[in-house]
Design a protein around this motif. Structure first.
Motif, PDB file in Angstrom:
ATOM      1  N   LEU A 173       0.827  -1.205   0.000  1.00 49.78           N
ATOM      2  CA  LEU A 173       0.000   0.000   0.000  1.00 49.78           C
ATOM      3  C   LEU A 173       0.864   1.258   0.000  1.00 49.78           C
ATOM      4  CD1 LEU A 173      -2.733   1.518   0.417  1.00 49.78           C
ATOM      5  CD2 LEU A 173      -2.361   1.228   2.881  1.00 49.78           C
ATOM      6  N   ILE A 174       1.909   1.270   0.809  1.00 48.85           N
ATOM      7  CA  ILE A 174       2.780   2.451   0.893  1.00 48.85           C
ATOM      8  C   ILE A 174       3.463   2.712  -0.439  1.00 48.85           C
ATOM      9  CG2 ILE A 174       4.926   3.287   1.953  1.00 48.85           C
ATOM     10  CD1 ILE A 174       3.933   1.884   4.554  1.00 48.85           C
ATOM     11  N   LYS A 175       3.944   1.676  -1.097  1.00 52.27           N
ATOM     12  CA  LYS A 175       4.573   1.858  -2.418  1.00 52.27           C
ATOM     13  C   LYS A 175       3.588   2.463  -3.405  1.00 52.27           C
ATOM     14  CE  LYS A 175       7.980  -1.886  -1.959  1.00 52.27           C
ATOM     15  NZ  LYS A 175       8.413  -3.222  -2.450  1.00 52.27           N
ATOM     16  N   GLU A 176       2.343   1.991  -3.351  1.00 51.15           N
ATOM     17  CA  GLU A 176       1.318   2.516  -4.249  1.00 51.15           C
ATOM     18  C   GLU A 176       1.033   3.984  -3.954  1.00 51.15           C
ATOM     19  OE1 GLU A 176      -1.697   2.952  -7.068  1.00 51.15           O
ATOM     20  OE2 GLU A 176      -0.087   1.461  -6.867  1.00 51.15           O
ATOM     21  N   LYS A 177       0.962   4.354  -2.676  1.00 51.36           N
ATOM     22  CA  LYS A 177       0.651   5.739  -2.319  1.00 51.36           C
ATOM     23  C   LYS A 177       1.840   6.671  -2.567  1.00 51.36           C
ATOM     24  CE  LYS A 177      -3.552   5.002  -1.254  1.00 51.36           C
ATOM     25  NZ  LYS A 177      -4.621   5.584  -2.109  1.00 51.36           N
ATOM     26  N   ARG A 178       3.053   6.145  -2.587  1.00 53.66           N
ATOM     27  CA  ARG A 178       4.194   6.961  -2.989  1.00 53.66           C
ATOM     28  C   ARG A 178       4.066   7.346  -4.457  1.00 53.66           C
ATOM     29  NH1 ARG A 178       7.024   9.642   0.783  1.00 53.66           N
ATOM     30  NH2 ARG A 178       8.074   8.299   2.310  1.00 53.66           N
ATOM     31  N   ARG A 179       3.578   6.402  -5.255  1.00 60.04           N
ATOM     32  CA  ARG A 179       3.416   6.676  -6.683  1.00 60.04           C
ATOM     33  C   ARG A 179       2.188   7.535  -6.955  1.00 60.04           C
ATOM     34  NH1 ARG A 179       4.700   1.073  -7.079  1.00 60.04           N
ATOM     35  NH2 ARG A 179       2.477   0.602  -7.354  1.00 60.04           N
ATOM     36  N   ARG A 180       1.082   7.197  -6.276  1.00 60.42           N
ATOM     37  CA  ARG A 180      -0.170   7.893  -6.537  1.00 60.42           C
ATOM     38  C   ARG A 180      -0.834   8.266  -5.201  1.00 60.42           C
ATOM     39  NH1 ARG A 180      -0.508   4.160 -10.934  1.00 60.42           N
ATOM     40  NH2 ARG A 180      -1.581   2.604  -9.640  1.00 60.42           N
ATOM     41  N   PRO A 181      -0.432   9.386  -4.608  1.00 65.10           N
ATOM     42  CA  PRO A 181      -1.040   9.789  -3.333  1.00 65.10           C
ATOM     43  C   PRO A 181      -2.505  10.173  -3.521  1.00 65.10           C
ATOM     44  CG  PRO A 181       0.418  11.507  -4.169  1.00 65.10           C
ATOM     45  CD  PRO A 181       0.621  10.314  -5.043  1.00 65.10           C
ATOM     46  N   GLY A 182      -3.264  10.064  -2.434  1.00 62.65           N
ATOM     47  CA  GLY A 182      -4.683  10.410  -2.467  1.00 62.65           C
ATOM     48  C   GLY A 182      -5.087  11.144  -1.209  1.00 62.65           C
ATOM     49  N   GLU A 183      -6.400  11.292  -1.024  1.00 62.50           N
ATOM     50  CA  GLU A 183      -6.932  11.947   0.171  1.00 62.50           C
ATOM     51  C   GLU A 183      -7.201  10.886   1.235  1.00 62.50           C
ATOM     52  OE1 GLU A 183      -7.264  15.236   0.631  1.00 62.50           O
ATOM     53  OE2 GLU A 183      -6.307  15.489  -1.325  1.00 62.50           O
ATOM     54  N   ASP A 184      -6.155  10.352   1.795  1.00 64.11           N
ATOM     55  CA  ASP A 184      -6.292   9.285   2.773  1.00 64.11           C
ATOM     56  C   ASP A 184      -5.202   9.407   3.826  1.00 64.11           C
ATOM     57  OD1 ASP A 184      -3.881   7.694   1.760  1.00 64.11           O
ATOM     58  OD2 ASP A 184      -5.135   7.763  -0.036  1.00 64.11           O
ATOM     59  N   ILE A 185      -5.346   8.647   4.913  1.00 64.60           N
ATOM     60  CA  ILE A 185      -4.407   8.743   6.029  1.00 64.60           C
ATOM     61  C   ILE A 185      -3.012   8.298   5.623  1.00 64.60           C
ATOM     62  CG2 ILE A 185      -3.832   7.656   8.248  1.00 64.60           C
ATOM     63  CD1 ILE A 185      -6.759   7.847   9.005  1.00 64.60           C
ATOM     64  N   THR A 186      -2.907   7.255   4.815  1.00 70.09           N
ATOM     65  CA  THR A 186      -1.589   6.776   4.387  1.00 70.09           C
ATOM     66  C   THR A 186      -0.833   7.868   3.659  1.00 70.09           C
ATOM     67  OG1 THR A 186      -2.528   4.556   4.150  1.00 70.09           O
ATOM     68  CG2 THR A 186      -0.383   4.967   3.138  1.00 70.09           C
ATOM     69  N   SER A 187      -1.486   8.535   2.705  1.00 74.31           N
ATOM     70  CA  SER A 187      -0.835   9.619   1.954  1.00 74.31           C
ATOM     71  C   SER A 187      -0.478  10.780   2.876  1.00 74.31           C
ATOM     72  CB  SER A 187      -1.765  10.099   0.834  1.00 74.31           C
ATOM     73  OG  SER A 187      -2.058   9.051  -0.063  1.00 74.31           O
ATOM     74  N   SER A 188      -1.346  11.077   3.847  1.00 76.09           N
ATOM     75  CA  SER A 188      -1.051  12.162   4.788  1.00 76.09           C
ATOM     76  C   SER A 188       0.199  11.867   5.597  1.00 76.09           C
ATOM     77  CB  SER A 188      -2.244  12.371   5.735  1.00 76.09           C
ATOM     78  OG  SER A 188      -3.379  12.818   5.038  1.00 76.09           O
ATOM     79  N   LEU A 189       0.348  10.625   6.060  1.00 81.11           N
ATOM     80  CA  LEU A 189       1.545  10.268   6.818  1.00 81.11           C
ATOM     81  C   LEU A 189       2.798  10.350   5.952  1.00 81.11           C
ATOM     82  CD1 LEU A 189       0.288   7.186   8.895  1.00 81.11           C
ATOM     83  CD2 LEU A 189       0.680   9.513   9.712  1.00 81.11           C
ATOM     84  N   LEU A 190       2.689   9.896   4.708  1.00 82.12           N
ATOM     85  CA  LEU A 190       3.850   9.902   3.822  1.00 82.12           C
ATOM     86  C   LEU A 190       4.318  11.318   3.485  1.00 82.12           C
ATOM     87  CD1 LEU A 190       2.801   7.036   1.376  1.00 82.12           C
ATOM     88  CD2 LEU A 190       4.764   7.001   2.920  1.00 82.12           C
ATOM     89  N   ASN A 191       3.400  12.268   3.493  1.00 76.69           N
ATOM     90  CA  ASN A 191       3.736  13.630   3.066  1.00 76.69           C
ATOM     91  C   ASN A 191       3.750  14.626   4.221  1.00 76.69           C
ATOM     92  OD1 ASN A 191       3.788  13.341  -0.009  1.00 76.69           O
ATOM     93  ND2 ASN A 191       1.803  12.442   0.474  1.00 76.69           N
ATOM     94  N   HIS A 192       3.757  14.139   5.438  1.00 74.90           N
ATOM     95  CA  HIS A 192       3.743  15.030   6.592  1.00 74.90           C
ATOM     96  C   HIS A 192       5.113  15.676   6.792  1.00 74.90           C
ATOM     97  CE1 HIS A 192       3.378  16.379  10.800  1.00 74.90           C
ATOM     98  NE2 HIS A 192       2.084  16.403  10.548  1.00 74.90           N
ATOM     99  N   PRO A 193       5.155  16.930   7.259  1.00 75.73           N
ATOM    100  CA  PRO A 193       6.439  17.606   7.501  1.00 75.73           C
ATOM    101  C   PRO A 193       7.342  16.889   8.498  1.00 75.73           C
ATOM    102  CG  PRO A 193       4.630  19.199   7.515  1.00 75.73           C
ATOM    103  CD  PRO A 193       4.009  17.842   7.445  1.00 75.73           C
ATOM    104  N   ALA A 194       6.790  16.002   9.308  1.00 79.05           N
ATOM    105  CA  ALA A 194       7.628  15.262  10.263  1.00 79.05           C
ATOM    106  C   ALA A 194       8.622  14.357   9.552  1.00 79.05           C
ATOM    107  CB  ALA A 194       6.753  14.437  11.201  1.00 79.05           C
TER     108      ALA A 194
END
Length: 460
Positions: A245-266
């Motif tokens: 799932l994480i690999k997929e969201k790195r390629r195609r982020p969306g409006e979901d919690i996984t994408s939010s965590l991957l792109n958070h300033p932290a």
């Protein structure tokens, strides 16, 4: 409130700690009426002394756990030695004030399992069924201080982006669709057909998963929580699904919690995102399932409460809170690890000992309950979501989901009743959670909105 004294550190060295003289006769062979044991120093919880009472096995389910906790409290006081797997000891914190201290004072009680003496000494087999729950992960649940704050900020911000109004509408629509899927039969088992499916569909959407992956992930969670021979493999399957799932969201982020965590300033790494998702999914899915099912049981089996709810004297939130006090979905939660030798709750705890959060037992501590035994209504000082810096960050959306699920089905199936005697209802067997294995009901003509049949899962 609790009048027990605060714990004080001891100056003894581990080599000279007094050993427990043997397992108490009450818990070794069933507590006998009239025994008045008090708390006593013991090292059984650390795995160094005699076998302590077992917090696992087929005989400990939702019916027997409350009595088990009270036997431990009578025998040992607010902190009791237990075994959580063969040969693996820990301390179960039963006292309300003791649990508050355990969760608030990180200088004495760390979240990092790499401090655990039994693990450092190689005395916990890698294939142990408890490892998926207590093994270290780079996630907020296993960190202290700045590292914990960094991860918690990312998780809290991702959860805060959830639109409550949209979530409520979505949960109601999913609930009505599920009810429509079994409405024609005029009967259903609300655990597999409703309580288990609804949070799954919600969390699948929040994390950005597809239905098939979500089903596989839930199966993995069930295997982890069961604490059995397949728990380690279940944990590996769960990690593999979330890695994809994480690999997929790195390629195609969306409006979901996984994408939010991957792109958070932290700046969480993929590995940190993976393990924080594991913590969120494990803590969120089964807990919400149990909360929904147990609240429905209260409404089905307590006519007085149901009548008060119907007349407006009580609310669905009152029912939710009653469950959190009496039968919290998470009974016991791992874990904290002592950073030094100290006396805690009357027990000699050594540096590196594991301490479990006895959430259900602490909620029933006689020191904080009403003296007349009346149910606690309108009070949210329970410990069902933990306390301190690690209090569950998702309790608000969890409550929204549960409240909407309960409210929707009681309005759509107003004459719903239990299809078996209450005494026939069984609980799942787990040292960590308390959930119904089944909740069979029957009902008459449902009051469904137009179009809900088309939204039913089998018709989409």
């Amino acid at each position: 409130m609790n009048s027990r004294q605060h714990s004080v550190p001891t100056q003894h060295s581990p080599a000279h700690s007094p050993a427990h003289s043997g397992p108490p006769s009450g818990l070794a062979s069933g507590l006998q009426p009239g025994l008045q044991p008090g708390p006593r120093p013991s090292t059984a919880g650390a795995g160094r002394g005699p076998t302590a009472p077992a917090l696992y096995g087929p005989d400990l389910d939702g019916d027997s756990l409350p009595a088990f906790y009270e036997e431990l409290r009578r025998e040992y006081g607010p902190v009791a030695p237990v075994t959580i797997a063969p040969g693996i000891g820990a301390w179960l914190v039963l006292g309300h004030s003791e649990l508050l201290r355990l969760t608030r004072e990180e200088q004495d009680f760390s979240h990092d399992p790499r401090r655990w003496t039994l693990l450092r000494e190689g005395r916990v087999p890698p294939e142990s069924p408890i490892m998926p729950m207590v093994g270290w992960r780079p996630a907020l649940l296993f960190t202290d201080g700045q590292q914990h704050r960094r991860m918690r900020t990312a998780v809290s911000d991702a959860i805060a982006r959830i639109n409550g109004h949209e979530l409520r509408r979505s949960v109601r629509a999913m609930a009505e669709a599920l009810i429509a899927s079994f409405a024609d039969r005029r009967e259903a088992d609300l655990v597999p057909h409703y309580a288990r499916k609804l949070p799954l569909q919600v969390i699948i959407g929040l994390l950005g998963l597809d239905d098939r992956t979500g089903q596989q992930l839930v199966q993995g969670i069930a295997g982890v929580v069961a604490a059995n021979a397949d728990s380690v493999n279940a944990g590996k399957r769960m990690d593999a699904l979330l890695t994809a799932l994480i690999k997929e969201k790195r390629r195609r982020p969306g409006e979901d919690i996984t994408s939010s965590l991957l792109n958070h300033p932290a700046g969480l790494t993929d590995e940190e995102v993976l393990h924080n998702l594991v913590v969120m999914f494990v803590a969120g899915q089964q807990t919400t399932v149990n909360w929904i099912a147990t609240t429905l049981r209260v409404l089905l089996c307590d006519p007085a409460f149901r009548s008060s709810l119907t007349r407006g004297h009580l609310t669905v939130d009152d029912a939710l809170d009653l469950v959190l006090w009496r039968d919290p979905p998470t009974q016991n939660f791992p874990a904290r690890y002592a950073t030094r030798d100290l006396v805690f709750g009357g027990q000699r705890v050594r540096a590196g000992d594991m301490l479990l959060l006895g959430l259900a037992a602490a909620n029933q501590d006689p020191e904080i309950l009403p003296a007349d035994g009346a149910p606690v209504i309108g009070n949210r000082s329970h410990l069902a979501f933990g306390a301190g810096p690690h209090t569950c960050p998702a309790q608000d959306p969890a409550r929204l989901i549960t409240r909407t699920a309960v409210d929707t089905i009681r309005h759509r199936l107003p004459d719903m009743e239990l299809a078996v005697p209450e005494s026939d209802l069984a609980w799942i067997t787990s040292p960590w959670t308390k959930g119904l294995a089944a909740l069979p009901v029957r009902f008459g003509e449902p009051l469904l909105p137009h179009g809900s049949e088309e939204r039913a899962p089998g018709n989409r």
